[in-house]
Write an enzyme that holds these catalytic residues in place. Structure first.
Site, PDB file in Angstrom:
ATOM      1  N   GLU A  26     -77.052  -9.960  -4.844  1.00 39.36           N
ATOM      2  CA  GLU A  26     -76.703  -8.892  -3.885  1.00 39.36           C
ATOM      3  C   GLU A  26     -77.332  -7.567  -4.324  1.00 39.36           C
ATOM      4  O   GLU A  26     -77.789  -7.442  -5.467  1.00 39.36           O
ATOM      5  CB  GLU A  26     -75.179  -8.755  -3.772  1.00 39.36           C
ATOM      6  CG  GLU A  26     -74.494  -8.430  -5.087  1.00 39.36           C
ATOM      7  CD  GLU A  26     -73.754  -7.101  -5.072  1.00 39.36           C
ATOM      8  OE1 GLU A  26     -74.072  -6.223  -4.265  1.00 39.36           O
ATOM      9  OE2 GLU A  26     -72.852  -6.958  -5.914  1.00 39.36           O
ATOM     10  N   LYS A  88     -75.282   1.432   2.672  1.00 36.46           N
ATOM     11  CA  LYS A  88     -74.526   0.294   2.150  1.00 36.46           C
ATOM     12  C   LYS A  88     -74.199  -0.607   3.339  1.00 36.46           C
ATOM     13  O   LYS A  88     -73.516  -0.177   4.268  1.00 36.46           O
ATOM     14  CB  LYS A  88     -73.254   0.802   1.464  1.00 36.46           C
ATOM     15  CG  LYS A  88     -72.269  -0.298   1.084  1.00 36.46           C
ATOM     16  CD  LYS A  88     -71.050   0.291   0.366  1.00 36.46           C
ATOM     17  CE  LYS A  88     -69.916  -0.718   0.273  1.00 36.46           C
ATOM     18  NZ  LYS A  88     -68.717  -0.184  -0.372  1.00 36.46           N
ATOM     19  N   VAL A 108     -71.729  -8.134  -1.044  1.00 37.07           N
ATOM     20  CA  VAL A 108     -71.586  -9.582  -1.196  1.00 37.07           C
ATOM     21  C   VAL A 108     -71.508 -10.229   0.185  1.00 37.07           C
ATOM     22  O   VAL A 108     -72.192 -11.228   0.456  1.00 37.07           O
ATOM     23  CB  VAL A 108     -70.335  -9.917  -2.041  1.00 37.07           C
ATOM     24  CG1 VAL A 108     -69.997 -11.401  -1.960  1.00 37.07           C
ATOM     25  CG2 VAL A 108     -70.569  -9.501  -3.500  1.00 37.07           C
ATOM     26  N   ASP A 140     -57.263  -1.483   3.577  1.00 38.82           N
ATOM     27  CA  ASP A 140     -58.610  -1.535   3.016  1.00 38.82           C
ATOM     28  C   ASP A 140     -58.800  -2.861   2.280  1.00 38.82           C
ATOM     29  O   ASP A 140     -58.431  -3.011   1.116  1.00 38.82           O
ATOM     30  CB  ASP A 140     -58.868  -0.348   2.091  1.00 38.82           C
ATOM     31  CG  ASP A 140     -60.347  -0.243   1.726  1.00 38.82           C
ATOM     32  OD1 ASP A 140     -61.075  -1.235   1.919  1.00 38.82           O
ATOM     33  OD2 ASP A 140     -60.763   0.835   1.252  1.00 38.82           O
ATOM     34  N   SER A 142     -61.785  -5.727   1.594  1.00 39.32           N
ATOM     35  CA  SER A 142     -63.234  -5.892   1.684  1.00 39.32           C
ATOM     36  C   SER A 142     -63.604  -7.033   2.619  1.00 39.32           C
ATOM     37  O   SER A 142     -62.983  -8.105   2.597  1.00 39.32           O
ATOM     38  CB  SER A 142     -63.803  -6.178   0.299  1.00 39.32           C
ATOM     39  OG  SER A 142     -65.183  -6.472   0.411  1.00 39.32           O
ATOM     40  N   ALA A 143     -64.652  -6.794   3.402  1.00 39.61           N
ATOM     41  CA  ALA A 143     -65.186  -7.858   4.276  1.00 39.61           C
ATOM     42  C   ALA A 143     -65.729  -9.021   3.443  1.00 39.61           C
ATOM     43  O   ALA A 143     -65.951 -10.103   3.983  1.00 39.61           O
ATOM     44  CB  ALA A 143     -66.277  -7.290   5.174  1.00 39.61           C
ATOM     45  N   ASP A 144     -65.914  -8.816   2.132  1.00 37.90           N
ATOM     46  CA  ASP A 144     -66.350  -9.926   1.251  1.00 37.90           C
ATOM     47  C   ASP A 144     -65.386 -11.107   1.369  1.00 37.90           C
ATOM     48  O   ASP A 144     -65.801 -12.264   1.332  1.00 37.90           O
ATOM     49  CB  ASP A 144     -66.361  -9.486  -0.221  1.00 37.90           C
ATOM     50  CG  ASP A 144     -67.456  -8.485  -0.548  1.00 37.90           C
ATOM     51  OD1 ASP A 144     -68.271  -8.173   0.341  1.00 37.90           O
ATOM     52  OD2 ASP A 144     -67.484  -8.018  -1.707  1.00 37.90           O
ATOM     53  N   LYS A 161     -63.269  -7.095  -8.510  1.00 35.45           N
ATOM     54  CA  LYS A 161     -63.442  -5.886  -9.321  1.00 35.45           C
ATOM     55  C   LYS A 161     -62.099  -5.358  -9.801  1.00 35.45           C
ATOM     56  O   LYS A 161     -61.105  -5.414  -9.079  1.00 35.45           O
ATOM     57  CB  LYS A 161     -64.149  -4.817  -8.477  1.00 35.45           C
ATOM     58  CG  LYS A 161     -65.589  -5.156  -8.244  1.00 35.45           C
ATOM     59  CD  LYS A 161     -66.209  -4.237  -7.239  1.00 35.45           C
ATOM     60  CE  LYS A 161     -65.577  -4.411  -5.891  1.00 35.45           C
ATOM     61  NZ  LYS A 161     -66.257  -3.630  -4.858  1.00 35.45           N
TER      62      LYS A 161
HETATM   63  N1  PSU Z   1     -69.343  -4.718  -8.152  1.00 34.68           N
HETATM   64  C1  PSU Z   1     -69.697  -3.610  -8.848  1.00 34.68           C
HETATM   65  N2  PSU Z   1     -70.217  -2.574  -8.148  1.00 34.68           N
HETATM   66  C2  PSU Z   1     -70.403  -2.634  -6.790  1.00 34.68           C
HETATM   67  C3  PSU Z   1     -70.035  -3.797  -6.068  1.00 34.68           C
HETATM   68  C4  PSU Z   1     -69.519  -4.810  -6.807  1.00 34.68           C
HETATM   69  O1  PSU Z   1     -69.533  -3.545 -10.055  1.00 34.68           O
HETATM   70  O2  PSU Z   1     -70.897  -1.683  -6.216  1.00 34.68           O
HETATM   71  C5  PSU Z   1     -70.262  -3.876  -4.552  1.00 34.68           C
HETATM   72  C6  PSU Z   1     -70.527  -5.316  -4.093  1.00 34.68           C
HETATM   73  O3  PSU Z   1     -71.727  -5.307  -3.360  1.00 34.68           O
HETATM   74  C7  PSU Z   1     -69.366  -5.656  -3.200  1.00 34.68           C
HETATM   75  C8  PSU Z   1     -69.042  -4.288  -2.622  1.00 34.68           C
HETATM   76  O4  PSU Z   1     -69.695  -6.613  -2.219  1.00 34.68           O
HETATM   77  O5  PSU Z   1     -69.154  -3.439  -3.773  1.00 34.68           O
HETATM   78  C9  PSU Z   1     -67.678  -4.255  -1.976  1.00 34.68           C
HETATM   79  O6  PSU Z   1     -67.530  -3.067  -1.277  1.00 34.68           O
HETATM   80  P1  PSU Z   1     -66.273  -2.880  -0.285  1.00 34.68           P
HETATM   81  O7  PSU Z   1     -65.073  -2.896  -1.189  1.00 34.68           O
HETATM   82  O8  PSU Z   1     -66.528  -1.574   0.419  1.00 34.68           O
HETATM   83  O9  PSU Z   1     -66.338  -4.056   0.668  1.00 34.68           O
HETATM   84 MN    MN Z   2     -63.268  -1.256   2.046  1.00 35.18          MN
END
Ligand code: PSU
Ligand code: MN
Length: 310
Positions: A26, A88, A108, A140, A142-144, A161
């Site tokens: 990614e 992003k 991701v 909130d 994540s769409a992951d 994370k």
């Molecule tokens: N892990 C890290 N740093 C990051 C990410 C993951 O240490 O920046 C990224 C990944 O790409 C993950 C994204 O898919 O953050 C998730 O963001 P959000 O919570 O906005 O969906």
């Molecule tokens: Mn988010």
């Protein structure tokens, strides 16, 4: 699958057509997760780790509205450069970025979609997104997590994370039907820390077992993906008691400054790196390399069984 918006890098195409294993990487971690120049250095190192294992890297991103499976060095530099302020991109951003011909790092979720379009089944990352702390109020999530439930790609990570609410993240993954696999561990790794008190769904003790479990998942109808969680080696992990207050501090400041939406994850990491020195950054770099190494081993095993069958 051929798609008018997708560019598969020639080396990735050759690998896919000649039975060489391919691992997707990614790129939001490059564009938004790590400071320059460590982001670019790391992106290149991850590709090298795969090549040294006989695995073709396919770093995923969007360049001028084109979905990319595999990047040239110039394209990697574009995504990594702080001068370009790349976007992003998660699932909801794909159509808009294509139509507006924008460039950016893919999360991701978005990377899984593009990897699957290219026919790649294994991906590596540092940590996946999840349910944020206080997610029951902010929604909130994540769409992951949704993508893992719907797109057939195995994501090798260090666990969700550490900035997230881990129990809620596991609950959500269960609802989405995502198997959470521990690689040589019974408990969910918590990114910087080796262990949590949360059990994984299934444990595997080798790359071969992981590859077999992926095969089994992919044989199911509308199967979606899997999360393969790889704990840090003992010597490199940081104790949870040490990390936890730093994360609480970052979350407090995000709330105070009204940071939300897609800006939240990058803010929390930047805050951690700026206020708590080099240690967490170094750990994050190590996690990425460690997971990429495991993804290479799994991809090789996965390819073996695949080519035996066909
Ligand atoms: N892990 C890290 N740093 C990051 C990410 C993951 O240490 O920046 C990224 C990944 O790409 C993950 C994204 O898919 O953050 C998730 O963001 P959000 O919570 O906005 O969906
Ligand atoms: Mn988010």
């Amino acid at each position: 699958m051929v798609n008018n918006f997708l560019d598969i890098h020639p080396d990735v195409n050759t690998a896919l057509n000649s039975g060489i294993p391919v691992v997707a990487l990614e790129s939001t971690v490059i564009s938004h997760g790590l400071p320059f120049p460590q982001n670019l250095e790391t992106a290149l190192q991850l590709e090298k780790i795969l090549l040294d294992e006989g695995v073709q890297p396919a770093t995923i991103a969007i360049i001028n509205g084109r979905l990319k499976a595999g990047l040239s060095k110039q394209e990697l530099e574009l995504i990594a450069s702080p001068d370009n302020t790349p976007h992003k991109a998660s699932r909801r951003d794909l159509a808009g970025m294509i139509s507006h011909e924008w460039s950016g790092g893919t999360t991701v979720a978005a990377s899984m979609i593009i990897a699957a379009m290219a026919g790649i089944r294994i991906m590596a990352t540092g940590g996946v997104g999840g349910v944020h702390k206080h997610g029951e109020q902010t929604l909130d999530i994540s769409a992951d997590l949704i993508e893992l439930g719907r797109t057939p790609v195995a994501v090798v990570c260090g666990g969700p994370k550490a900035i997230l609410d881990l129990p809620k993240t596991l609950e959500f993954l269960e609802t989405q039907g995502v198997p959470v696999i521990g690689y040589k561990t019974d408990t969910l790794p918590a990114f910087y820390s080796r262990e949590s008190d949360l059990p994984v769904d299934y444990r595997v003790n080798s790359a071969e077992q992981a590859a077999h479990l992926i095969e089994c998942q992919l044989a199911l109808p509308d199967c979606g993906g899997l999360l393969i969680c790889n704990p840090l080696p003992k010597a490199d992990a940081l104790p949870w008691e040490e990390i936890s207050p730093k994360i609480e501090d970052a979350v407090f400041h995000a709330k105070k400054q009204g940071i939300h939406g897609k800006a939240l994850t990058p803010f929390l990491f930047q805050h951690l790196y700026e206020h708590h020195g080099n240690q967490l950054l170094q750990a994050n770099l190590f996690i990425l390399k460690h997971n990429t190494q495991l993804a290479a081993m799994i991809a090789r095993q996965f390819n073996n069984t695949h080519s035996h069958r066909t």
